[in-house]
Design a protein around this motif. Structure first.
Motif, PDB file in Angstrom:
ATOM      1  N   PRO A 240      49.588  18.455  45.718  1.00  9.28           N
ATOM      2  CA  PRO A 240      50.761  19.327  45.665  1.00  9.28           C
ATOM      3  C   PRO A 240      51.017  19.846  44.257  1.00  9.28           C
ATOM      4  O   PRO A 240      50.661  19.213  43.264  1.00  9.28           O
ATOM      5  CB  PRO A 240      51.896  18.403  46.109  1.00  9.28           C
ATOM      6  CG  PRO A 240      51.443  17.037  45.673  1.00  9.28           C
ATOM      7  CD  PRO A 240      49.951  17.037  45.856  1.00  9.28           C
ATOM      8  N   VAL A 241      51.628  21.006  44.171  1.00  9.15           N
ATOM      9  CA  VAL A 241      52.115  21.530  42.905  1.00  9.15           C
ATOM     10  C   VAL A 241      53.526  20.991  42.699  1.00  9.15           C
ATOM     11  O   VAL A 241      54.340  20.972  43.625  1.00  9.15           O
ATOM     12  CB  VAL A 241      52.112  23.067  42.914  1.00  9.15           C
ATOM     13  CG1 VAL A 241      52.815  23.609  41.683  1.00  9.15           C
ATOM     14  CG2 VAL A 241      50.683  23.584  42.979  1.00  9.15           C
ATOM     15  N   LEU A 242      53.811  20.540  41.478  1.00  7.11           N
ATOM     16  CA  LEU A 242      55.100  19.936  41.194  1.00  7.11           C
ATOM     17  C   LEU A 242      56.034  20.941  40.531  1.00  7.11           C
ATOM     18  O   LEU A 242      55.605  21.770  39.725  1.00  7.11           O
ATOM     19  CB  LEU A 242      54.925  18.713  40.288  1.00  7.11           C
ATOM     20  CG  LEU A 242      53.996  17.615  40.820  1.00  7.11           C
ATOM     21  CD1 LEU A 242      53.935  16.455  39.842  1.00  7.11           C
ATOM     22  CD2 LEU A 242      54.452  17.132  42.186  1.00  7.11           C
ATOM     23  N   VAL A 243      57.314  20.849  40.870  1.00  5.79           N
ATOM     24  CA  VAL A 243      58.330  21.729  40.295  1.00  5.79           C
ATOM     25  C   VAL A 243      59.476  20.874  39.772  1.00  5.79           C
ATOM     26  O   VAL A 243      59.643  19.721  40.179  1.00  5.79           O
ATOM     27  CB  VAL A 243      58.846  22.738  41.349  1.00  5.79           C
ATOM     28  CG1 VAL A 243      57.736  23.674  41.783  1.00  5.79           C
ATOM     29  CG2 VAL A 243      59.427  22.011  42.559  1.00  5.79           C
ATOM     30  N   PRO A 244      60.304  21.400  38.850  1.00 10.02           N
ATOM     31  CA  PRO A 244      61.387  20.597  38.270  1.00 10.02           C
ATOM     32  C   PRO A 244      62.381  20.103  39.310  1.00 10.02           C
ATOM     33  O   PRO A 244      62.738  20.821  40.243  1.00 10.02           O
ATOM     34  CB  PRO A 244      62.056  21.576  37.296  1.00 10.02           C
ATOM     35  CG  PRO A 244      60.989  22.549  36.942  1.00 10.02           C
ATOM     36  CD  PRO A 244      60.177  22.713  38.196  1.00 10.02           C
ATOM     37  N   PHE A 245      62.820  18.856  39.118  1.00 13.88           N
ATOM     38  CA  PHE A 245      63.823  18.254  39.985  1.00 13.88           C
ATOM     39  C   PHE A 245      65.034  17.764  39.187  1.00 13.88           C
ATOM     40  O   PHE A 245      66.174  17.981  39.574  1.00 13.88           O
ATOM     41  CB  PHE A 245      63.208  17.099  40.773  1.00 13.88           C
ATOM     42  CG  PHE A 245      64.209  16.230  41.477  1.00 13.88           C
ATOM     43  CD1 PHE A 245      65.087  16.777  42.398  1.00 13.88           C
ATOM     44  CD2 PHE A 245      64.286  14.876  41.217  1.00 13.88           C
ATOM     45  CE1 PHE A 245      66.021  15.981  43.054  1.00 13.88           C
ATOM     46  CE2 PHE A 245      65.210  14.078  41.860  1.00 13.88           C
ATOM     47  CZ  PHE A 245      66.080  14.626  42.782  1.00 13.88           C
ATOM     48  N   SER A 246      64.790  17.094  38.045  1.00 15.17           N
ATOM     49  CA  SER A 246      65.916  16.637  37.230  1.00 15.17           C
ATOM     50  C   SER A 246      65.527  16.669  35.758  1.00 15.17           C
ATOM     51  O   SER A 246      64.360  16.479  35.403  1.00 15.17           O
ATOM     52  CB  SER A 246      66.357  15.231  37.637  1.00 15.17           C
ATOM     53  OG  SER A 246      65.373  14.272  37.317  1.00 15.17           O
ATOM     54  N   PHE A 247      66.522  16.935  34.920  1.00 16.69           N
ATOM     55  CA  PHE A 247      66.338  17.019  33.477  1.00 16.69           C
ATOM     56  C   PHE A 247      67.197  15.943  32.813  1.00 16.69           C
ATOM     57  O   PHE A 247      68.356  15.741  33.196  1.00 16.69           O
ATOM     58  CB  PHE A 247      66.791  18.382  32.946  1.00 16.69           C
ATOM     59  CG  PHE A 247      66.009  19.565  33.446  1.00 16.69           C
ATOM     60  CD1 PHE A 247      65.165  20.265  32.597  1.00 16.69           C
ATOM     61  CD2 PHE A 247      66.132  20.007  34.759  1.00 16.69           C
ATOM     62  CE1 PHE A 247      64.459  21.371  33.047  1.00 16.69           C
ATOM     63  CE2 PHE A 247      65.437  21.111  35.219  1.00 16.69           C
ATOM     64  CZ  PHE A 247      64.592  21.794  34.355  1.00 16.69           C
ATOM     65  N   THR A 248      66.654  15.289  31.796  1.00 20.63           N
ATOM     66  CA  THR A 248      67.410  14.335  30.995  1.00 20.63           C
ATOM     67  C   THR A 248      67.233  14.695  29.525  1.00 20.63           C
ATOM     68  O   THR A 248      66.102  14.883  29.056  1.00 20.63           O
ATOM     69  CB  THR A 248      66.918  12.891  31.234  1.00 20.63           C
ATOM     70  OG1 THR A 248      67.060  12.570  32.613  1.00 20.63           O
ATOM     71  CG2 THR A 248      67.725  11.901  30.404  1.00 20.63           C
ATOM     72  N   GLY A 249      68.344  14.781  28.807  1.00 17.90           N
ATOM     73  CA  GLY A 249      68.280  15.058  27.375  1.00 17.90           C
ATOM     74  C   GLY A 249      67.696  16.412  27.045  1.00 17.90           C
ATOM     75  O   GLY A 249      66.784  16.514  26.220  1.00 17.90           O
ATOM     76  N   ALA A 250      68.218  17.476  27.658  1.00 16.04           N
ATOM     77  CA  ALA A 250      67.741  18.834  27.380  1.00 16.04           C
ATOM     78  C   ALA A 250      68.627  19.456  26.302  1.00 16.04           C
ATOM     79  O   ALA A 250      69.817  19.682  26.519  1.00 16.04           O
ATOM     80  CB  ALA A 250      67.765  19.679  28.651  1.00 16.04           C
ATOM     81  N   THR A 251      68.034  19.729  25.140  1.00 18.82           N
ATOM     82  CA  THR A 251      68.791  20.241  23.996  1.00 18.82           C
ATOM     83  C   THR A 251      68.181  21.545  23.512  1.00 18.82           C
ATOM     84  O   THR A 251      66.958  21.645  23.354  1.00 18.82           O
ATOM     85  CB  THR A 251      68.787  19.225  22.842  1.00 18.82           C
ATOM     86  OG1 THR A 251      69.316  17.984  23.312  1.00 18.82           O
ATOM     87  CG2 THR A 251      69.631  19.718  21.675  1.00 18.82           C
ATOM     88  N   LEU A 252      69.027  22.533  23.282  1.00 18.29           N
ATOM     89  CA  LEU A 252      68.601  23.828  22.748  1.00 18.29           C
ATOM     90  C   LEU A 252      68.998  23.890  21.275  1.00 18.29           C
ATOM     91  O   LEU A 252      70.168  23.727  20.924  1.00 18.29           O
ATOM     92  CB  LEU A 252      69.271  24.963  23.526  1.00 18.29           C
ATOM     93  CG  LEU A 252      68.936  26.386  23.079  1.00 18.29           C
ATOM     94  CD1 LEU A 252      67.466  26.697  23.363  1.00 18.29           C
ATOM     95  CD2 LEU A 252      69.842  27.396  23.789  1.00 18.29           C
ATOM     96  N   TYR A 253      67.997  24.132  20.395  1.00 17.43           N
ATOM     97  CA  TYR A 253      68.257  24.171  18.956  1.00 17.43           C
ATOM     98  C   TYR A 253      68.401  25.587  18.413  1.00 17.43           C
ATOM     99  O   TYR A 253      69.116  25.813  17.438  1.00 17.43           O
ATOM    100  CB  TYR A 253      67.123  23.461  18.205  1.00 17.43           C
ATOM    101  CG  TYR A 253      67.066  21.989  18.484  1.00 17.43           C
ATOM    102  CD1 TYR A 253      68.008  21.122  17.948  1.00 17.43           C
ATOM    103  CD2 TYR A 253      66.077  21.463  19.309  1.00 17.43           C
ATOM    104  CE1 TYR A 253      67.966  19.765  18.213  1.00 17.43           C
ATOM    105  CE2 TYR A 253      66.029  20.107  19.578  1.00 17.43           C
ATOM    106  CZ  TYR A 253      66.978  19.263  19.028  1.00 17.43           C
ATOM    107  OH  TYR A 253      66.938  17.922  19.302  1.00 17.43           O
ATOM    108  N   ALA A 254      67.689  26.530  19.016  1.00 17.49           N
ATOM    109  CA  ALA A 254      67.727  27.902  18.512  1.00 17.49           C
ATOM    110  C   ALA A 254      67.593  28.850  19.693  1.00 17.49           C
ATOM    111  O   ALA A 254      66.866  28.569  20.652  1.00 17.49           O
ATOM    112  CB  ALA A 254      66.604  28.139  17.501  1.00 17.49           C
ATOM    113  N   ALA A 255      68.296  29.975  19.621  1.00 20.41           N
ATOM    114  CA  ALA A 255      68.339  30.917  20.736  1.00 20.41           C
ATOM    115  C   ALA A 255      67.471  32.136  20.455  1.00 20.41           C
ATOM    116  O   ALA A 255      67.152  32.458  19.306  1.00 20.41           O
ATOM    117  CB  ALA A 255      69.782  31.349  20.997  1.00 20.41           C
TER     118      ALA A 255
END
Length: 749
Positions: A240-255
């Motif tokens: 199977p191909v895997l897709v995102p289910f849950s995120f932990t500690g997702a931080t954006l530093y620059a836009a």
């Protein structure tokens, strides 16, 4: 045709926004998806916007099996925007956001007030034009410093790229492979430019195509989604191909990045850590842990939903037919039979009474004239021992149905089952506990022998409506009706009314009982209680000790107590309850226990009925009688009791009892919710025996299997349901032409 991909370029004018957010009390924002926000007095905020491919064409470029849906990375982007620089400490995607074929979908992100530690809970809902809101994700936002170091440990400026020792990976065929698995990416998402691999790490370069760059995004969802595509190159083609289910500690530093260097680090088979940088090596974003799962086919109904059985008025009773001839199966003088005879004859009908179906069939063979219909009354009341009465009633009903359906002499005569208050047409008026199961059994008989049986439920004390009700049902060819105050009601599935999100009924300091704990479904629920709801103390009950589940929960920080216990045995249950520590008193019950004894109704034995009733009926009554001061009493029922499961008359009857019992507890001011589940995609103790043909037959009925994540999301939604009985289902209404739609589903088409 050209050998290169078609160019996708729009020439339509984008519609201008027309809403005046200031005058509506909302503040405008610069984000392209979340265009307005409201500050609430307690510090919470509400962010709203539109998911509209006319203004954001890239939305059309992400589809699974032809259904356009919002990528999970877009939910992360919404949270970064709503959180104003906060880290997404936790994010769980419960159901994909499906975008309508035309028009737009509304999106709403509600960010709760900060707690003492600064963390804020978030819920994400979406709704297509004219549709109800659907809960798609839950999350926790935290101040950045509490989860991830700033700046990120990788990458570092001026680091060698690609990293020394990393071997290049051929990326030809990446998107054709994904398409073979149903993941259809348009040009905006086909952004992988190069891939390298080095042990646990996979490195990649990704870049947005010209014309799609938009500095208003923190990190464009199509760009971050592309950063997650390279693992598909590592998997076996049959896997199977895997897709995102849950995120932990997702931080954006620059836009505003438009090109990325990516490092993916494998944590286990379905979890990776993600770090992305710009082309100079400066940190853009990290995800400490990204859990993946196999891509599931999207559910146009929204990965399942909660439904209720709605009794819809369709007509008023007219005068009963004149000179109707009805025969009644049942002893003279049986509770209710004499009153039914009097009501029918008072309306001008002619009646005959037979002690059982065999006596009626013998009379036919002896030359008796066939009646217009044969009535089977189930009208008795006032039972002291409910469990014994349910068993006796069902066994008697089984014998009648079994004889009727196997005797060729009755094939052309309608059989009408007449009950009083055996169905709850309104939640505040619960169904009769003893006679409700006869509806479950009769519905299964209808499924196995279409057109031969009709069900009629009258209000208690309203047998005077019997003649008119029988005449109406037979003339209208309605298989099931109820009559209340002269109105004819028919059962139809309806979406459960959305309830305001409230606190889950679980206290970390109180114990939760999970019965049937050795079953697969109970295992998923128990783990979900620990990981999602913070439950720490569980009493795991099953006839064999659920030690494997207990070990798994212990590693998650819980303190389960495991007891081998048959909850249908009052003495065993009482002993098990004494294992609950005084400092962690009982707070909730989740009753999943049950067994199957499948057989067609004509081959069903009394022993099979008794065995199935034991766990469902006796177990529920024991749990009710031996527990108190609960915040939740959750019964795992089955849609078989509502739809009528062919080959499952005993199981349908037992689960209909659970539905009725939930109504009785609610009416008494006690907590209770019955979840009448449809089929789960994953094999459980009650589905492992199903063959591929069985599953195809069930799907042909219009109900698709629920995957585990969708089932658990519906479990959460049911915790605050206002109706005592909800059906977590995934109906596939596109399967039917109008003439083929089963009666229960017709209101949904």
């Amino acid at each position: 045709l050209p050998t290169y991909p078609f160019q996708h370029q729009r020439h339509w004018l984008n519609p201008a926004g027309s809403s005046d957010t200031a005058r509506s009390g909302r503040g405008p924002t610069a984000h392209p998806l979340l265009t307005a926000m409201v500050d609430l007095p307690d510090g919470a905020t509400v962010h709203t916007g539109l998911l509209d491919p006319r203004t954001q064409p890239w939305l059309d470029d992400h589809a699974i099996d032809g259904t356009v849906l919002l990528p999970g990375t877009a939910i992360t982007e919404l949270l970064w925007a709503a959180g104003d620089g906060a880290t997404v400490a936790e994010l769980t995607l419960h159901a994909p956001v499906l975008l309508p074929e035309s028009g737009a979908a509304r999106v709403r992100v509600v960010v709760g007030a900060p707690g003492a530690d600064g963390a804020r809970e978030v819920v994400v809902h979406a709704a297509a034009d004219g549709r109800e809101w659907t809960h798609h994700a839950t999350a926790v936002l935290a101040p950045r410093a509490t989860t991830t170091a700033d700046p990120a440990p990788w990458p570092v400026p001026d680091a060698a790229w690609p990293p020394p020792g990393a071997e290049p990976v051929v990326i030809d065929g990446l998107y054709s492979r994904l398409a073979e698995h149903g993941l259809e990416y348009g040009p905006t998402f086909r952004n992988v430019r190069a891939v390298w691999r080095d042990g646990r790490h996979t490195y990649a370069e990704v870049a947005l195509p010209e014309g799609t760059r938009d500095s208003r995004y923190g990190l464009h969802p199509a760009l971050l989604d592309a950063a997650l595509h390279p693992p598909a190159l590592e998997r076996d083609e049959s896997g199977p191909v895997l897709v995102p289910f849950s995120f932990t500690g997702a931080t954006l530093y620059a836009a505003g990045a438009t090109e990325l260097r990516v490092r993916l680090t494998a944590i286990d088979a379905e979890t990776v850590a993600v770090a992305v940088a710009d082309t100079n090596g400066a940190a853009i974003a990290v995800v400490d842990e990204l859990r993946l799962r196999p891509a599931a086919k999207p559910d146009p109904a929204g990965q399942g939903a909660l439904f209720v059985l709605d009794w819809t008025p369709i007509d008023t009773l007219a005068a009963p037919p004149t000179n109707a001839r009805y025969d009644i199966i049942g002893e003279d003088g049986e509770d209710g039979n004499d009153r039914l005879v009097a009501a029918l004859e008072g309306a001008g009908s002619t009646t005959r009474t037979w002690p059982d179906a065999a006596a009626f069939a013998h009379a036919l063979s002896s030359g008796a004239t066939a009646p217009d219909a044969v009535l089977v009354p189930r009208l008795g009341t006032g039972h002291d021992d409910v469990g014994a009465a349910v068993s006796a009633e069902l066994l008697d009903h089984l014998r009648t149905l079994r004889w009727w359906l196997t005797d060729e002499r009755t094939a052309d005569i309608p059989l009408v089952v007449v009950t009083a208050s055996a169905v709850a047409t309104e939640p505040e008026h619960p169904a009769d506990l003893v006679h409700a199961p006869s509806w479950g059994m009769s519905r299964s008989a209808q499924a196995e022998h279409p057109g031969r049986i009709t069900l009629i439920d009258l209000a208690a004390g309203a047998l005077h409506d019997a003649a008119a009700a029988v005449g109406f049902a037979l003339a209208a060819h309605e298989p099931q009706i109820a009559v209340r105050e002269g109105r004819v009601l028919i059962p139809r599935l309806a979406r459960a009314a959305s309830s305001a999100p409230g606190p889950a009924p679980f206290d970390a300091e109180r114990t939760v009982i999970v019965t049937g704990a050795s079953g697969g479904l109970a295992g998923h629920v128990a783990q979900h209680l620990v990981t999602r709801h913070g439950v720490r103390h569980l009493l795991l009950l099953s006839r064999t000790r659920a030690t494997a589940l207990a070990d798994r929960l212990t590693t998650l920080g819980a303190r389960p107590v495991v007891v081998a216990c048959d909850v249908a045995d009052a003495g065993q249950l009482a002993a098990a309850l004494r294992e609950i520590p005084a400092e962690h008193p009982l707070g909730a019950v989740v009753h999943t226990a049950g067994i199957l004894g499948d057989a067609t109704l004509t081959g069903l034995t009394d022993e099979q009925v008794a065995a199935v009733l034991r766990a469902k009926v006796s177990g529920t009554l024991n749990l009710h009688e031996q527990t108190a001061d609960l915040a939740a009493f959750i019964l795992f029922s089955s849609a078989a009791g509502v739809f009528g499961g062919a080959g499952q008359a005993n199981y349908a009857a037992a689960n209909t009892f659970l539905d009725a019992f939930a109504g009785h507890r609610r009416a008494a001011g006690l907590p209770a919710t019955a979840l009448a589940w449809g089929l789960w995609d994953e094999e459980t103790g009650t589905t492992a025996h199903l063959t591929g043909a069985d599953r195809d037959r069930l799907e042909h009925s219009g109900l698709r299997p629920l995957d585990t994540a969708a089932g658990l999301a519906l479990f959460d939604a049911a915790l605050t349901a206002t109706h005592p009985v909800v059906l977590p289902l995934s109906p596939d209404l596109r399967r039917f032409e109008k003439s083929e739609v089963p009666p229960l589903l017709r209101a949904l088409v």
